[in-house]
Motif scaffolding. Structure first.
Motif, PDB file in Angstrom:
ATOM      1  N   GLU A  62       0.838  -1.202   0.000  1.00 15.33           N
ATOM      2  CA  GLU A  62       0.000   0.000   0.000  1.00 15.33           C
ATOM      3  C   GLU A  62       0.874   1.255   0.000  1.00 15.33           C
ATOM      4  OE1 GLU A  62      -2.812   0.013   3.190  1.00 15.33           O
ATOM      5  OE2 GLU A  62      -3.536  -2.010   2.757  1.00 15.33           O
ATOM      6  N   PHE A  63       1.911   1.241   0.840  1.00 18.61           N
ATOM      7  CA  PHE A  63       2.815   2.397   0.864  1.00 18.61           C
ATOM      8  C   PHE A  63       3.494   2.572  -0.484  1.00 18.61           C
ATOM      9  CE2 PHE A  63       7.118   3.967   1.038  1.00 18.61           C
ATOM     10  CZ  PHE A  63       6.952   5.207   1.654  1.00 18.61           C
ATOM     11  N   VAL A  64       4.002   1.472  -1.047  1.00 14.33           N
ATOM     12  CA  VAL A  64       4.751   1.546  -2.302  1.00 14.33           C
ATOM     13  C   VAL A  64       3.857   2.047  -3.438  1.00 14.33           C
ATOM     14  CG1 VAL A  64       5.906   0.132  -4.055  1.00 14.33           C
ATOM     15  CG2 VAL A  64       6.484  -0.141  -1.640  1.00 14.33           C
ATOM     16  N   MET A  65       2.612   1.578  -3.501  1.00 11.72           N
ATOM     17  CA  MET A  65       1.699   2.081  -4.532  1.00 11.72           C
ATOM     18  C   MET A  65       1.479   3.578  -4.380  1.00 11.72           C
ATOM     19  SD  MET A  65      -1.233  -0.792  -5.254  1.00 11.72           S
ATOM     20  CE  MET A  65      -1.705  -1.093  -3.556  1.00 11.72           C
ATOM     21  N   ALA A  66       1.280   4.036  -3.140  1.00  8.91           N
ATOM     22  CA  ALA A  66       1.064   5.468  -2.908  1.00  8.91           C
ATOM     23  C   ALA A  66       2.298   6.275  -3.278  1.00  8.91           C
ATOM     24  CB  ALA A  66       0.684   5.706  -1.445  1.00  8.91           C
ATOM     25  N   GLN A 118       1.874   6.895  -8.538  1.00  8.42           N
ATOM     26  CA  GLN A 118       1.375   8.143  -9.107  1.00  8.42           C
ATOM     27  C   GLN A 118       2.276   8.609 -10.261  1.00  8.42           C
ATOM     28  OE1 GLN A 118       3.366  11.267  -5.861  1.00  8.42           O
ATOM     29  NE2 GLN A 118       1.379  11.663  -6.745  1.00  8.42           N
ATOM     30  N   SER A 119       3.537   8.119 -10.257  1.00  7.56           N
ATOM     31  CA  SER A 119       4.490   8.477 -11.322  1.00  7.56           C
ATOM     32  C   SER A 119       4.607   7.374 -12.371  1.00  7.56           C
ATOM     33  CB  SER A 119       5.870   8.748 -10.720  1.00  7.56           C
ATOM     34  OG  SER A 119       5.804   9.766  -9.747  1.00  7.56           O
ATOM     35  N   TYR A 120       4.717   6.138 -11.923  1.00 12.01           N
ATOM     36  CA  TYR A 120       4.804   4.985 -12.809  1.00 12.01           C
ATOM     37  C   TYR A 120       4.513   3.755 -11.958  1.00 12.01           C
ATOM     38  CZ  TYR A 120       9.489   5.145 -10.728  1.00 12.01           C
ATOM     39  OH  TYR A 120      10.530   5.220  -9.839  1.00 12.01           O
ATOM     40  N   SER A 121       4.204   2.656 -12.614  1.00  6.62           N
ATOM     41  CA  SER A 121       3.864   1.437 -11.871  1.00  6.62           C
ATOM     42  C   SER A 121       4.835   0.322 -12.227  1.00  6.62           C
ATOM     43  CB  SER A 121       2.432   1.000 -12.171  1.00  6.62           C
ATOM     44  OG  SER A 121       2.295   0.676 -13.540  1.00  6.62           O
ATOM     45  N   PHE A 122       4.844  -0.704 -11.382  1.00  7.39           N
ATOM     46  CA  PHE A 122       5.624  -1.915 -11.649  1.00  7.39           C
ATOM     47  C   PHE A 122       4.933  -3.074 -10.949  1.00  7.39           C
ATOM     48  CE2 PHE A 122       7.726   0.833  -8.516  1.00  7.39           C
ATOM     49  CZ  PHE A 122       7.641   0.068  -7.358  1.00  7.39           C
ATOM     50  N   ARG A 148      -0.370   9.693  -0.511  1.00  5.56           N
ATOM     51  CA  ARG A 148      -0.940   8.609   0.296  1.00  5.56           C
ATOM     52  C   ARG A 148      -2.419   8.860   0.547  1.00  5.56           C
ATOM     53  NH1 ARG A 148       0.365   3.768   3.280  1.00  5.56           N
ATOM     54  NH2 ARG A 148      -1.752   3.075   3.698  1.00  5.56           N
ATOM     55  N   ALA A 149      -2.786  10.112   0.827  1.00  7.12           N
ATOM     56  CA  ALA A 149      -4.186  10.440   1.111  1.00  7.12           C
ATOM     57  C   ALA A 149      -5.060  10.219  -0.117  1.00  7.12           C
ATOM     58  CB  ALA A 149      -4.284  11.886   1.585  1.00  7.12           C
ATOM     59  N   ILE A 150      -4.551  10.613  -1.304  1.00  4.25           N
ATOM     60  CA  ILE A 150      -5.354  10.435  -2.525  1.00  4.25           C
ATOM     61  C   ILE A 150      -5.502   8.954  -2.846  1.00  4.25           C
ATOM     62  CG2 ILE A 150      -5.461  10.894  -5.008  1.00  4.25           C
ATOM     63  CD1 ILE A 150      -4.081  13.544  -4.496  1.00  4.25           C
ATOM     64  N   LEU A 151      -4.429   8.172  -2.643  1.00  2.00           N
ATOM     65  CA  LEU A 151      -4.557   6.732  -2.896  1.00  2.00           C
ATOM     66  C   LEU A 151      -5.594   6.114  -1.957  1.00  2.00           C
ATOM     67  CD1 LEU A 151      -3.500   4.329  -4.568  1.00  2.00           C
ATOM     68  CD2 LEU A 151      -1.992   3.810  -2.666  1.00  2.00           C
ATOM     69  N   ASP A 152      -5.631   6.570  -0.709  1.00  2.03           N
ATOM     70  CA  ASP A 152      -6.669   6.093   0.211  1.00  2.03           C
ATOM     71  C   ASP A 152      -8.056   6.427  -0.333  1.00  2.03           C
ATOM     72  OD1 ASP A 152      -4.797   5.074   1.949  1.00  2.03           O
ATOM     73  OD2 ASP A 152      -4.796   6.806   3.293  1.00  2.03           O
ATOM     74  N   GLU A 153      -8.171   7.608  -0.945  1.00  3.07           N
ATOM     75  CA  GLU A 153      -9.443   7.994  -1.566  1.00  3.07           C
ATOM     76  C   GLU A 153      -9.774   7.083  -2.747  1.00  3.07           C
ATOM     77  OE1 GLU A 153     -12.914  10.269  -2.249  1.00  3.07           O
ATOM     78  OE2 GLU A 153     -11.552  10.197  -0.532  1.00  3.07           O
ATOM     79  N   VAL A 154      -8.760   6.760  -3.563  1.00  6.61           N
ATOM     80  CA  VAL A 154      -8.955   5.820  -4.676  1.00  6.61           C
ATOM     81  C   VAL A 154      -9.430   4.469  -4.143  1.00  6.61           C
ATOM     82  CG1 VAL A 154      -7.780   4.524  -6.512  1.00  6.61           C
ATOM     83  CG2 VAL A 154      -7.257   6.951  -6.159  1.00  6.61           C
ATOM     84  N   PRO A 180       1.143   8.218   9.371  1.00  4.90           N
ATOM     85  CA  PRO A 180       0.164   8.224   8.275  1.00  4.90           C
ATOM     86  C   PRO A 180       0.692   7.565   7.007  1.00  4.90           C
ATOM     87  CG  PRO A 180       1.147  10.403   8.531  1.00  4.90           C
ATOM     88  CD  PRO A 180       1.664   9.564   9.673  1.00  4.90           C
ATOM     89  N   LEU A 181       2.003   7.293   6.965  1.00  3.81           N
ATOM     90  CA  LEU A 181       2.582   6.681   5.768  1.00  3.81           C
ATOM     91  C   LEU A 181       2.547   5.162   5.837  1.00  3.81           C
ATOM     92  CD1 LEU A 181       5.676   8.995   5.145  1.00  3.81           C
ATOM     93  CD2 LEU A 181       3.368   9.164   4.191  1.00  3.81           C
ATOM     94  N   PHE A 182       2.936   4.581   6.980  1.00  8.44           N
ATOM     95  CA  PHE A 182       3.004   3.124   7.103  1.00  8.44           C
ATOM     96  C   PHE A 182       1.844   2.554   7.920  1.00  8.44           C
ATOM     97  CE2 PHE A 182       7.451   3.984   5.996  1.00  8.44           C
ATOM     98  CZ  PHE A 182       7.682   3.003   5.046  1.00  8.44           C
ATOM     99  N   GLY A 183       1.548   3.182   9.068  1.00 10.63           N
ATOM    100  CA  GLY A 183       0.451   2.700   9.909  1.00 10.63           C
ATOM    101  C   GLY A 183       0.674   1.297  10.435  1.00 10.63           C
ATOM    102  N   MET A 184       1.912   0.990  10.808  1.00  9.97           N
ATOM    103  CA  MET A 184       2.227  -0.329  11.324  1.00  9.97           C
ATOM    104  C   MET A 184       3.396  -0.212  12.293  1.00  9.97           C
ATOM    105  SD  MET A 184       3.836  -1.644   7.699  1.00  9.97           S
ATOM    106  CE  MET A 184       3.761  -3.372   8.049  1.00  9.97           C
ATOM    107  N   GLU A 185       3.564  -1.234  13.140  1.00  8.94           N
ATOM    108  CA  GLU A 185       4.688  -1.256  14.065  1.00  8.94           C
ATOM    109  C   GLU A 185       5.963  -1.652  13.330  1.00  8.94           C
ATOM    110  OE1 GLU A 185       3.662  -3.938  17.167  1.00  8.94           O
ATOM    111  OE2 GLU A 185       2.088  -2.655  18.004  1.00  8.94           O
ATOM    112  N   TYR A 186       7.107  -1.268  13.923  1.00  7.21           N
ATOM    113  CA  TYR A 186       8.389  -1.594  13.308  1.00  7.21           C
ATOM    114  C   TYR A 186       8.528  -3.107  13.114  1.00  7.21           C
ATOM    115  CZ  TYR A 186      13.408  -2.389  12.828  1.00  7.21           C
ATOM    116  OH  TYR A 186      14.642  -2.822  12.400  1.00  7.21           O
TER     117      TYR A 186
END
Length: 612
Positions: A299-303, A307-311, A376-382, A483-489
Motif C-alpha cells: 500500500e505504501f509503495v503504490m502510494a 502516481q508516477s509509474y507502476s511496476f 498517500r491520502a489520494i490513494l486512500d481515496e482511490v 500516516p505513511l506506514f500505519g504499522m509497528e516496526y
C-alpha cells in the motif's frame, strides 16, 4: 568455542542479584532491549532473589512501572524491600515496585535529582578520590553522578540487610551506572561487582571519525582523544568502573580489543546478547504474517511510486536497513555503494522485477513531505472509491444473476452509477503526475549535508523509472500512528524480504538478530559482535539465511563487491526458494534465545563470587 553446557535453573542459591542500568524503565537506546529482553530468563534462574535498579523519571516510567504502596511495602519480607524502607527512613525518595514486562521483575527506582544539593561535594570527591573531573554545564553528567552516589548508598544499606551466608552480586551496565563502583570499592561495600561495557564510549567516537579505526587502535592516546571529543568525564568514569569491578565483561570478542587498548583491562568474560524469542515466535503463522504485512508495505509503495509509474508488486523485493544514524559505523555507506552496483547489474541483465530499499533511521526533520503525504491520502481515496464501486457492482451483479435467464456476464460498467465513474476518473486525474517519486519521505532540517541524500544525488539514484533499485529514505521511526506506514516496526520487518546491516562498528547489533527472530534473512558483518558470534557458533549460517560480509580483511571496494554479490544472489532466488530460506531462518532463531545465552552471565556471576 561452543556455548557452555546447560546450568541448573537455580543459580547461586546463597546470593542476591542486583542489576543496575540507566535504561531500567527508561527507554533511551539499545541497552533497554538487552535488559528488558533478558529479564524473563533471569527471573527463571533467580526468581525473587533478583532486582533491578534504575533512575526514576516519572514520564518515562509511566506505563512501565507499578509502584508498591506503603501497605504492600510493609508486607514484603526481603532484603530489597528492607533496604527501601531503611532509605526512606533516612529521607530518600526511593520507589519499589514491578516492571510491567514479561517476568514482572522487582524494580527499585531512585530519583537522581534529590541529590543535586550535594552535587558540589559529589563532584569534588570524584576528582580528589578518583581523578574524574566534571564540567559545570552538563546536566546529563550531573544526573549520572547523582544517581551513582545514591546507588552506592542503596548498596551499602542492602548489604547491611543481608544475613550471611547470603551474598550480593551487583551487575552494572555501561558508564552511566559505573559512577558507584570506585566509591563502593573505596568504602569496601561487601558486594561482588560485575561491570559490562556494551561499547566503549571512546571507541564509538573514534570509529565514526577514523575510517581505519581498527588499524590505529593500538596507537590511540585515550586521554588526549577523550579531551578532543569532549567526553573526558564519561571516559574516566568508564575506566574507573572497569578497573574497580571484580569481574569486567563486554558483549563480543570484537570489543575485547577495544577494552584492552582504550580501557587498559582485559575483559574476564564475553556476554553475548540475545532476545526473548518467545515474544517473536509465530510457529506456522510466520509465513502468513509475512504476507499480511507485505501487503501493508504494498500500500505504501503504490502510494509512493504509482502516481508516477507502476511496476509489478509480485516481482518486487523489499529490503531495508535501520538503526542509529551513523553513516559510516552502521554501514550505510557500504550499503548504498552495493545498491548502486546492484542497480547497474539489474539494468544490464534484462531480468524482470524491482528492488525497493528502505532506510529507516532517525534524523531531524520539519515535517513529512507534503507531496508524499498527499499522494498517500489520494490513494486512500482511490481505495475507498474502488471499494464503493465493488460493493455496488457486487449487489447489482448478484441481482442480475438471480433474475436473468441470460447466462452471459452482463456489462459491469453499466452497473456503476455516473457519480462513482466521475469520482473515480477525477481522483485518478488529481493523483497521477510526471514528477519522480521522492527518495525521502520527510523534509530534513539540513538535507544538503545529509550523507545518504548526497550519495543518491551523486549516483543519480533518484527513483527514475529505469532504476531497478528504488530508494525510500524514512528518517523517522515506523509506528502505527504514522500516516505513511500505519504499522509497528516489528510488523514492517516481517513484511520485508531481507535486512541489510553491514556495520563497520557494532559491538553487538540487535537489528539483524531481530530479523532472524522474525524469520527474515539478514546480512551482518564480521565487524559486528553478532556477525562475529554467528561465524563462530552457527554452522552453515549462509544456508540459514544469515550472511556475513567480510570487512576485517577487505577494503571498502572489496567489501562492497561482496555485498553486491550477496544481494544479487538473493534477487535471483525464486519465490519458493525464499520461502524455504525464511523457514530455515526462523528455525535457527532459538540459538539466540536468552534461555541459552543467559548461561554466560551466570558464569560471570559465579566468577565474581569466587574472586571477592
Amino acid at each position: 568455542m561452543q556455548p557452555p553446557a546447560s546450568t541448573p535453573e537455580i543459580v547461586a542459591p546463597d546470593a542476591l542479584l542486583v542489576e543496575v542500568a540507566w535504561e531500567v524503565c527508561n527507554q533511551v537506546g539499545g541497552i533497554y532491549t538487552v535488559i528488558r529482553s533478558k529479564v524473563p530468563a533471569t527471573v527463571q534462574g533467580w526468581d525473587e532473589r533478583y532486582c533491578l535498579i534504575g533512575p526514576y523519571f516519572p514520564q518515562q516510567a509511566q506505563g512501565e512501572f507499578e509502584a508498591f504502596d506503603d501497605y504492600q511495602l510493609q508486607l514484603l519480607n526481603d532484603p530489597f524491600a528492607g533496604a527501601v524502607r531503611q532509605m526512606r527512613q533516612m529521607g530518600y525518595d526511593v520507589c519499589i515496585g514491578t516492571w510491567l514486562i514479561t517476568g514482572r521483575p522487582r524494580v527499585v527506582l531512585i530519583n537522581p535529582f534529590q541529590a543535586y544539593g550535594q552535587l558540589g561535594q559529589i563532584k569534588t570527591d570524584l576528582w580528589l578520590r578518583h581523578g574524574i573531573p566534571t564540567p559545570d554545564n552538563d546536566d546529563l553528567l550531573h544526573q549520572v553522578e547523582a544517581f551513582g552516589h545514591l546507588v552506592k548508598i542503596f548498596m551499602k544499606v542492602l548489604t547491611d540487610e543481608v544475613v550471611p551466608p547470603q551474598r550480593v552480586i551487583a551487575h552494572f551496565h555501561e558508564w552511566m551506572t559505573g559512577v558507584a563502583i570506585p566509591d563502593m570499592r573505596r568504602e569496601q561495600v561487601p558486594a561482588h561487582i560485575v561491570f559490562t561495557t556494551h561499547a566503549t564510549l571512546l571507541g564509538r567516537y573514534l570509529a565514526m571519525n577514523d575510517p581505519n579505526f581498527y588499524d590505529h587502535l593500538m596507537q590511540v592516546d585515550w586521554a588526549a582523544e577523550a579531551v578532543h571529543f569532549n567526553i573526558e568525564t564519561a571516559v574516566r568514569i568508564e575506566r574507573a568502573a572497569a578497573h574497580g569491578s571484580h569481574v569486567f565483561t563486554t558483549v563480543s570478542e570484537l570489543t575485547v580489543r577495544e577494552c584492552i587498548y582504550l580501557l587498559d583491562r582485559i575483559p574476564d568474560c564475553v556476554l553475548p546478547n540475545g532476545l526473548n524469542i518467545e515474544r517473536f515466535v509465530a510457529l506456522h503463522e510466520f509465513q502468513n504474517l509475512h504476507k499480511q504485512y507485505k501487503d501493508k508495505i504494498h500500500e505504501f509503495v503504490m502510494a509512493h511510486f504509482f502516481q508516477s509509474y507502476s511496476f509489478d508488486l509480485d516481482k518486487t523485493i523489499y529490503m531495508f536497513t535501520s538503526g542509529r544514524y551513523e553513516y559510516h559505523n552502521k554501514g550505510f555507506d557500504l550499503t548504498l555503494e552495493a545498491l548502486a552496483r546492484l542497480n547497474y547489474r539489474l539494468q544490464q541483465s534484462g531480468l524482470e522485477g524491482q528492488v525497493v530499499m528502505f532506510f529507516i533511521t532517525k534524523r531531524p526533520f520539519t515535517s513529512i513531505n507534503p507531496l508524499v503525504l498527499q499522494s498517500r491520502a489520494i490513494l486512500d481515496e482511490v481505495h475507498e472509491t474502488c471499494n464503493a464501486i465493488e460493493r455496488q457492482v457486487g449487489e447489482r451483479l448478484m441481482y442480475a444473476a438471480a433474475s436473468s435467464t441470460d447466462h452471459r456476464l452482463p456489462d459491469l460498467s453499466a452497473m456503476v452509477d455516473d457519480y462513482w465513474k466521475l469520482r473515480y476518473r477525477r481522483t485518478l486525474q488529481s493523483w497521477k503526475t510526471s514528477q519522480l517519486p521522492s527518495v525521502i519521505t520527510h523534509n530534513l532540517i539540513d538535507d544538503q549535508k545529509d550523507d545518504i541524500l548526497n550519495f543518491l544525488r551523486r549516483s543519480n539514484m533518484i527513483n527514475h523509472q529505469h532504476d531497478r533499485v528504488k530508494i525510500v529514505y524514512h528518517p523517522d521511526f515506523v509506528s502505527p500512528t504514522s500516516p505513511l506506514f500505519g504499522m509497528e516496526y516489528g510488523q514492517f520487518v516481517r513484511g520485508c524480504h531481507l535486512g541489510i546491516f553491514p556495520s563497520y562498528y557494532e559491538p553487538w547489533g540487535y537489528t539483524p538478530l531481530e530479523c532472524v527472530a522474525r524469520g527474515v534473512p539478514a546480512i551482518t558483518s564480521d565487524l559486528s559482535g553478532f556477525g562475529d558470534y554467528v561465524m563462530q557458533h552457527v554452522q552453515d549460517h549462509d544456508d540459514k539465511g544469515i550472511f556475513v560480509v567480510q570487512r576485517q580483511e577487505k577494503n571498502f571496494d572489496e567489501a562492497a563487491e561482496e555485498l553486491t554479490n550477496m544481494l544479487w544472489d538473493f534477487v535471483l532466488l525464486s519465490r519458493r526458494e525464499r520461502i524455504a530460506q525464511r523457514n530455515r531462518v526462523e528455525s535457527s532463531s532459538e540459538l539466540f534465545d536468552w534461555k541459552n545465552l543467559r548461561q554466560y552471565y551466570d558464569r560471570a556471576y559465579e566468577l565474581a563470587l569466587e574472586r571477592s
